[in-house]
Design a protein around this motif. Structure first.
Motif, PDB file in Angstrom:
ATOM      1  N   LEU A 154       0.830  -1.205   0.000  1.00 33.10           N
ATOM      2  CA  LEU A 154       0.000   0.000   0.000  1.00 33.10           C
ATOM      3  C   LEU A 154       0.865   1.256   0.000  1.00 33.10           C
ATOM      4  O   LEU A 154       0.584   2.219  -0.723  1.00 33.10           O
ATOM      5  N   ILE A 155       1.914   1.253   0.793  1.00 39.23           N
ATOM      6  CA  ILE A 155       2.812   2.411   0.814  1.00 39.23           C
ATOM      7  C   ILE A 155       3.527   2.552  -0.527  1.00 39.23           C
ATOM      8  O   ILE A 155       3.724   3.663  -1.037  1.00 39.23           O
ATOM      9  N   TYR A 156       3.886   1.426  -1.126  1.00 36.44           N
ATOM     10  CA  TYR A 156       4.558   1.456  -2.430  1.00 36.44           C
ATOM     11  C   TYR A 156       3.638   2.030  -3.503  1.00 36.44           C
ATOM     12  O   TYR A 156       4.058   2.863  -4.318  1.00 36.44           O
ATOM     13  N   VAL A 157       2.380   1.609  -3.516  1.00 34.07           N
ATOM     14  CA  VAL A 157       1.410   2.152  -4.473  1.00 34.07           C
ATOM     15  C   VAL A 157       1.262   3.655  -4.270  1.00 34.07           C
ATOM     16  O   VAL A 157       1.264   4.436  -5.229  1.00 34.07           O
ATOM     17  N   LEU A 158       1.135   4.058  -3.024  1.00 31.28           N
ATOM     18  CA  LEU A 158       0.941   5.475  -2.720  1.00 31.28           C
ATOM     19  C   LEU A 158       2.084   6.322  -3.260  1.00 31.28           C
ATOM     20  O   LEU A 158       1.859   7.327  -3.947  1.00 31.28           O
ATOM     21  N   TYR A 159       3.322   5.903  -2.976  1.00 28.00           N
ATOM     22  CA  TYR A 159       4.453   6.749  -3.321  1.00 28.00           C
ATOM     23  C   TYR A 159       4.943   6.590  -4.747  1.00 28.00           C
ATOM     24  O   TYR A 159       5.367   7.567  -5.361  1.00 28.00           O
ATOM     25  N   TRP A 160       4.871   5.387  -5.282  1.00 29.81           N
ATOM     26  CA  TRP A 160       5.494   5.172  -6.584  1.00 29.81           C
ATOM     27  C   TRP A 160       4.510   5.262  -7.742  1.00 29.81           C
ATOM     28  O   TRP A 160       4.886   5.619  -8.852  1.00 29.81           O
ATOM     29  N   ILE A 161       3.232   4.947  -7.510  1.00 31.70           N
ATOM     30  CA  ILE A 161       2.243   5.016  -8.586  1.00 31.70           C
ATOM     31  C   ILE A 161       1.389   6.276  -8.469  1.00 31.70           C
ATOM     32  O   ILE A 161       1.271   7.050  -9.421  1.00 31.70           O
ATOM     33  N   LEU A 162       0.804   6.504  -7.306  1.00 35.79           N
ATOM     34  CA  LEU A 162      -0.143   7.609  -7.170  1.00 35.79           C
ATOM     35  C   LEU A 162       0.542   8.967  -7.056  1.00 35.79           C
ATOM     36  O   LEU A 162       0.104   9.943  -7.671  1.00 35.79           O
ATOM     37  N   MET A 163       1.615   9.044  -6.269  1.00 32.41           N
ATOM     38  CA  MET A 163       2.248  10.339  -6.051  1.00 32.41           C
ATOM     39  C   MET A 163       3.463  10.575  -6.944  1.00 32.41           C
ATOM     40  O   MET A 163       3.909  11.708  -7.097  1.00 32.41           O
ATOM     41  N   ARG A 164       4.027   9.516  -7.524  1.00 34.37           N
ATOM     42  CA  ARG A 164       5.115   9.635  -8.496  1.00 34.37           C
ATOM     43  C   ARG A 164       6.260  10.500  -7.959  1.00 34.37           C
ATOM     44  O   ARG A 164       6.760  11.388  -8.638  1.00 34.37           O
ATOM     45  N   VAL A 165       6.680  10.228  -6.731  1.00 38.02           N
ATOM     46  CA  VAL A 165       7.693  11.090  -6.123  1.00 38.02           C
ATOM     47  C   VAL A 165       9.083  10.765  -6.652  1.00 38.02           C
ATOM     48  O   VAL A 165       9.336   9.697  -7.199  1.00 38.02           O
ATOM     49  N   ASP A 166       9.974  11.697  -6.462  1.00 38.83           N
ATOM     50  CA  ASP A 166      11.383  11.502  -6.765  1.00 38.83           C
ATOM     51  C   ASP A 166      11.922  10.402  -5.850  1.00 38.83           C
ATOM     52  O   ASP A 166      11.711  10.423  -4.636  1.00 38.83           O
ATOM     53  N   GLU A 167      12.624   9.437  -6.429  1.00 39.43           N
ATOM     54  CA  GLU A 167      13.133   8.310  -5.646  1.00 39.43           C
ATOM     55  C   GLU A 167      14.100   8.734  -4.550  1.00 39.43           C
ATOM     56  O   GLU A 167      14.346   7.989  -3.608  1.00 39.43           O
TER      57      GLU A 167
END
Length: 208
Positions: A154-167
């Protein structure tokens, strides 16, 4: 309205869907059915319904943003001129597309660390956790308890798919504390939280 000029970089994170699938498949046998059921009942379940062969086109987004119109509507909306049509991007369209909940975003300082939670068990030597740290844990797949994979995914989806943040950015630790209570996590106003980030990113992708 007056057209504004600008550009946008290319980001393509659809490969994360396969990473999530793989992680849920690596759950211990006694947890695998229930973990997948719980993830598919979560607030981010729509992400797994996305077509796996989707291709992101930065050029299309770039051309769309070049057609942004100035307007006197609410500041968290955008208008675009497509041919002879003026189209809107707002909370309404975002909610219909993502299925995410809107509401008041609470003060996140209210969330506290959970004893022996996933933050301590999977990242014991990390005060700050990066997306790469999280991806390593998901890829390794050595999940210790029921729902651990669900919480991390869930955290991975939030940050990497939905929010598309800088790694290079770190994941706020309060999200690891919140996800310990899956019901609370699923009830959080993620639509408002993610939309605020998205509309800011879109508006600042273009020089004014």
């Amino acid at each position: 309205g007056r057209l504004v000029q600008g550009k946008i970089d290319r980001h393509d994170h659809f490969e994360a869907l396969a990473c999530i699938d793989d992680a849920l498949n690596r759950v211990p046998e006694e947890f695998v059915i229930e973990d997948r059921r719980r993830f598919m009942a979560s607030c981010f379940r729509h992400s797994m319904s996305m077509h796996r062969e989707l291709k992101f086109s930065g050029g299309v987004i770039h051309q769309l943003l070049l057609r942004e119109l100035d307007h006197d509507r609410p500041t968290d909306e955008m208008l675009f001129l497509l041919g002879n049509y003026v189209v809107r991007f707002s909370k309404v369209e975002f909610s219909l597309t993502t299925g995410l909940r809107f509401g008041v975003v609470p003060n996140t300082s209210m969330y506290v660390a959970v004893e022996n939670g996933i933050h301590q068990r999977y990242f014991p030597i990390h005060d700050e956790i990066s997306l790469d740290d999280l991806r390593v844990v998901l890829t390794r797949g050595q999940f210790q308890q029921a729902y651990d994979a669900v919480k991390l995914c869930l955290i991975y989806v939030l940050y990497w798919i939905l929010m598309r943040v800088d790694e290079r950015l770190k994941i706020p630790v309060w999200q690891f504390w919140l996800v310990e209570d899956l019901n609370a996590f699923n009830s959080f106003s993620w639509g408002a939280h993610v939309y605020r980030h998205s509309i800011f990113s879109f508006k600042h992708a273009l020089p004014r």
